[in-house]
Design a protein around this motif. Structure first.
Motif, PDB file in Angstrom:
ATOM      1  N   ILE A 173       0.821  -1.212   0.000  1.00  0.00           N
ATOM      2  CA  ILE A 173       0.000   0.000   0.000  1.00  0.00           C
ATOM      3  C   ILE A 173       0.862   1.273   0.000  1.00  0.00           C
ATOM      4  N   TYR A 174       1.822   1.343   0.902  1.00  0.00           N
ATOM      5  CA  TYR A 174       2.574   2.593   1.082  1.00  0.00           C
ATOM      6  C   TYR A 174       3.122   3.180  -0.225  1.00  0.00           C
ATOM      7  N   ILE A 232      -4.449  -5.013  -5.553  1.00  0.00           N
ATOM      8  CA  ILE A 232      -4.616  -5.095  -4.092  1.00  0.00           C
ATOM      9  C   ILE A 232      -5.723  -6.086  -3.759  1.00  0.00           C
ATOM     10  N   LYS A 233      -6.800  -6.009  -4.510  1.00  0.00           N
ATOM     11  CA  LYS A 233      -7.938  -6.906  -4.260  1.00  0.00           C
ATOM     12  C   LYS A 233      -7.525  -8.371  -4.452  1.00  0.00           C
ATOM     13  N   GLN A 234      -6.832  -8.631  -5.554  1.00  0.00           N
ATOM     14  CA  GLN A 234      -6.443 -10.024  -5.839  1.00  0.00           C
ATOM     15  C   GLN A 234      -5.478 -10.563  -4.780  1.00  0.00           C
ATOM     16  N   LYS A 235      -4.544  -9.720  -4.369  1.00  0.00           N
ATOM     17  CA  LYS A 235      -3.593 -10.175  -3.350  1.00  0.00           C
ATOM     18  C   LYS A 235      -4.306 -10.445  -2.024  1.00  0.00           C
ATOM     19  N   THR A 236      -5.305  -9.633  -1.737  1.00  0.00           N
ATOM     20  CA  THR A 236      -6.077  -9.843  -0.501  1.00  0.00           C
ATOM     21  C   THR A 236      -6.854 -11.151  -0.572  1.00  0.00           C
ATOM     22  N   ILE A 237      -7.421 -11.432  -1.751  1.00  0.00           N
ATOM     23  CA  ILE A 237      -8.144 -12.696  -1.937  1.00  0.00           C
ATOM     24  C   ILE A 237      -7.175 -13.864  -1.775  1.00  0.00           C
ATOM     25  N   ASP A 238      -5.998 -13.763  -2.414  1.00  0.00           N
ATOM     26  CA  ASP A 238      -5.003 -14.845  -2.333  1.00  0.00           C
ATOM     27  C   ASP A 238      -4.566 -15.100  -0.890  1.00  0.00           C
ATOM     28  N   LEU A 239      -4.518 -14.027  -0.113  1.00  0.00           N
ATOM     29  CA  LEU A 239      -4.102 -14.145   1.284  1.00  0.00           C
ATOM     30  C   LEU A 239      -5.193 -14.713   2.178  1.00  0.00           C
ATOM     31  N   GLY A 240      -6.400 -14.845   1.639  1.00  0.00           N
ATOM     32  CA  GLY A 240      -7.510 -15.345   2.447  1.00  0.00           C
ATOM     33  C   GLY A 240      -8.063 -14.305   3.394  1.00  0.00           C
ATOM     34  N   PHE A 241      -7.715 -13.029   3.150  1.00  0.00           N
ATOM     35  CA  PHE A 241      -8.180 -11.975   4.050  1.00  0.00           C
ATOM     36  C   PHE A 241      -9.413 -11.252   3.511  1.00  0.00           C
ATOM     37  N   TYR A 242      -9.763 -11.512   2.256  1.00  0.00           N
ATOM     38  CA  TYR A 242     -10.893 -10.777   1.698  1.00  0.00           C
ATOM     39  C   TYR A 242     -12.166 -11.135   2.467  1.00  0.00           C
TER      40      TYR A 242
END
Lengths: 404, 252
Positions: free
Chosen positions: A42-43, A63-73
């Motif tokens: 993000i920074y 950002i959205k895809q990485k969040t989904i991949d991380l299981g945090f979405y």
């Protein structure tokens, strides 16, 4: 912004080493993971967003895809809909660490409105599931030009026509609506006469972007959170079917109280995270800047400010986590959440102000991100219930019981 | 094949290190601690080997204080299958020396019988760069240090090493100790489901005594000091002045 990624954590956490009571290894890992995500993903986009007031589509998607991949979405949603099912305390940790970053960007670390759990029948596949999978984005609309804190004063109204509803009116300050595929809108659906005067009945509706009679347009330019836009929604004889009602007709306040109750914790937690980021700048500057032949941190005028800042940040952190923990334990938490939101948002104002004071003139220059944090801090005392509304909640909770 | 990954709990790489007033070491009280970044790379490589079907099980091991449990949980959250914590000290300031660590790891290897040990080339706290090499000597296994590329091919491994002059590729017999360098991979974030699962993964607790290893230090730290501060520079007005100043400084 030369110093945008300056020495990240000089100090930061609440005694990084020590286990805070009630916190586990998982809590630390959740917080650490989100924090390093914000620092690394993000920074480095913040300066662009700040300069242009926009989040480029590719960055948002990344950002959205990485969040989904991380299981945090949609980690605030339960396991029954395929999500992580974090409790309030865990989710507060996520929000706290996200609070370090630009809201325009962390918006895509998707946390859809919990209120979508009220979806029933076909609404589940049409809104709830796509929202938690990151296929559709939502926004929530309540505020109107003439109805801010006084939600029941809303003029946007729906009138029955057969089984349909016909809606007319305007909503403003609607965050995230520019990216929304659908909006959860609170609309007046009637009026009751009470001894205190007429009182609006309110219903929540699900409205798709592009629905005839419904327009989303640019709002105002805000001094806080550039790139995290506020939009204006307009309803012009907009016809909605009965299936668009979320929850019960006239049951808007019930869904609001059931699901939006906890969102104030988000403001408190984000304020704490941002304050810790700001504090690191102040501490670093106090420890390195020299005047009159010594580090300015040696002067009590600076060092005592540092002491006050960290004391207030830690206090706000504990207040926030404790209020979230109360919710998890099923204890009454309305007053505690209000205290956390009030104190954390006001703390952030004082901490950003002091950080600028410690930096002197340079603190106001946009070469440093401090002036941005200072501007961004201002809105936290206003949205999701102003400081005055929080004080009202706190004092009524205490005095009503005593008949005052 | 089972892969053993030793991980060390060290001061976080973002933290500004403070030397203790008495010069006896670095202040670790109330400081953020994390997994040694090189070890993180070793964990990542082990998990990738498992994902490729080359390894069946990844076991993380840490030797130190009880708090190293948190470091092992991080390895489990990244994807290691189970963990072993060997408690060898009570005080967070105690650093177990490489030879003692290597001897304990030898004991763990005798018990676990892994086919490969992947470790960081060094820990960022004291930069010893010795444990992997000592372990290879104690076990009699092959060693490949400073790996920037690892390919396992049955009973041998091809390892590209980062050496001063460039890259060197060697082939070693398995089982082997491979110490990894910075450019081998980019470690993943722990995913949320894995963080939640990490708690349920087994973490065995042992002590140095279980392996019959004496961890008493053999080295004496004479003094720990701050690095010398960089002196302020000067501004020059022209190229001529620059050359003159460089000459004065004996730089040209």
């Amino acid at each position: 912004m030369i110093a945008a990624s300056l020495a990240t954590s000089v100090s930061s956490g609440l005694g990084e080493e020590a286990m805070i009571f009630g916190q586990t290894d998982e809590h630390h890992m959740i917080a650490d993971t989100v924090r390093s995500f914000v620092e690394k993903e993000i920074y480095h986009h913040e300066e662009l967003v700040e300069r242009t007031g926009e989040v480029p589509h590719e960055i948002a998607q990344e950002i959205k895809q990485k969040t989904i991949d991380l299981g945090f979405y949609a980690c605030n949603f339960p396991e029954s809909v395929g999500c992580a099912g974090l409790n309030h305390l865990e989710f507060a940790l996520v929000e706290r660490e996200l609070g370090r970053g630009s809201m325009a960007l962390t918006h895509f670390f998707g946390r859809p409105q919990n209120i979508l759990m009220a979806c029933e029948g076909e609404q589940v596949e049409r809104y709830l599931m796509p929202a938690v999978r990151g296929e559709k984005m939502d926004a929530l609309a309540m505020t109107e030009p003439g109805a801010g804190s006084d939600v029941r004063g809303m003029k946007c109204a729906a009138v029955r026509d057969g089984s349909d509803w016909v809606v007319n009116g305007t909503k403003h300050f609607i965050s995230g609506a520019e990216h929304a595929d659908f909006v959860i809108v609170f609309i007046a659906t009637g009026e009751d006469q009470t001894p205190k005067g007429p009182k609006k009945r309110i219903t929540a509706f699900l409205v798709d972007r592009g629905h005839p009679g419904f327009t989303i347009r640019d709002g105002y330019k805000s001094v806080s959170h550039r790139g995290y836009k506020n939009m204006i929604l307009e309803f012009d004889d907009c016809r909605l079917p009965a299936e668009a009602v979320l929850g019960e007709v006239d049951g808007g306040f019930e869904v609001m109280n059931t699901w939006l109750y906890a969102t104030r914790i988000t403001v408190a937690a984000m304020s704490v995270g941002r304050a810790r980021r700001v504090f690191d700048y102040a501490l670093d500057y106090a420890a390195t800047r020299e005047q009159f032949g010594q580090k300015i941190g040696k002067f009590q005028g600076v060092s005592f400010q540092i002491a006050d800042m960290i004391t207030e940040i830690d206090a706000a952190d504990l207040l926030t986590l404790a209020s979230a923990d109360r919710l998890d334990k099923g204890l009454p938490a309305n007053r505690e959440i209000a205290s956390a939101k009030l104190y954390a948002s006001e703390m952030l104002a004082r901490v950003t102000d002091a950080a600028i004071q410690i930096h002197g003139g340079m603190g106001l220059m946009d070469d440093y991100p401090l002036e941005r944090f200072w501007r961004d801090a201002r809105v936290e005392r206003i949205w999701d219930g102003t400081s005055e509304i929080q004080r009202h909640i706190i004092s009524r909770d205490l005095l009503r019981a005593l008949g005052a | 094949m089972k892969v053993l990954v030793p991980v060390k709990r060290v001061i976080d790489y973002n933290v500004k290190v403070r030397v203790k007033a008495d010069g006896s070491g670095v202040d670790l009280a109330n400081v953020k601690m994390s997994m040694n970044p090189f070890d993180e790379i070793a964990v990542e490589e082990a998990i990738r080997l498992k994902e490729k079907g080359v390894a069946e099980e990844v076991v993380a091991v840490s030797i130190g204080v009880k708090q190293a449990q948190e470091t092992l949980r991080t390895a489990l959250a990244m994807g290691a299958d189970r963990a072993i914590l060997v408690i060898a000290a009570d005080d967070v300031h105690t650093d177990i020396e490489p030879l003692a660590v290597a001897k304990i790891l030898k004991g763990v290897i005798d018990e676990e019988q892994p086919g490969l040990v992947l470790c960081g080339k060094q820990a960022i706290d004291n930069d010893m760069n010795a444990t992997g090499q000592m372990l290879a000597a104690l076990t009699g296994w092959s060693q490949a240090t400073f790996a920037s590329e690892v390919a396992i091919d049955g009973d041998s491994a091809t390892v590209t090493r980062e050496v001063d002059g460039g890259l060197q590729t060697i082939k070693v017999k398995m089982p082997a100790i491979i110490s990894v360098d910075l450019r081998l991979n980019e470690p993943r974030y722990a995913t949320l489901p894995n963080i939640m699962k990490a708690k349920k993964k087994p973490l065995d607790e042992k002590t140095a005594a279980d392996y019959g290893v004496d961890t008493a230090p053999r080295l004496e730290i004479v003094k720990t000091g701050e690095p010398e501060e960089r002196a302020a520079g000067i501004k020059v007005g022209s190229v001529d002045e620059l050359v003159e100043k460089l000459k004065e400084a004996g730089a040209v």
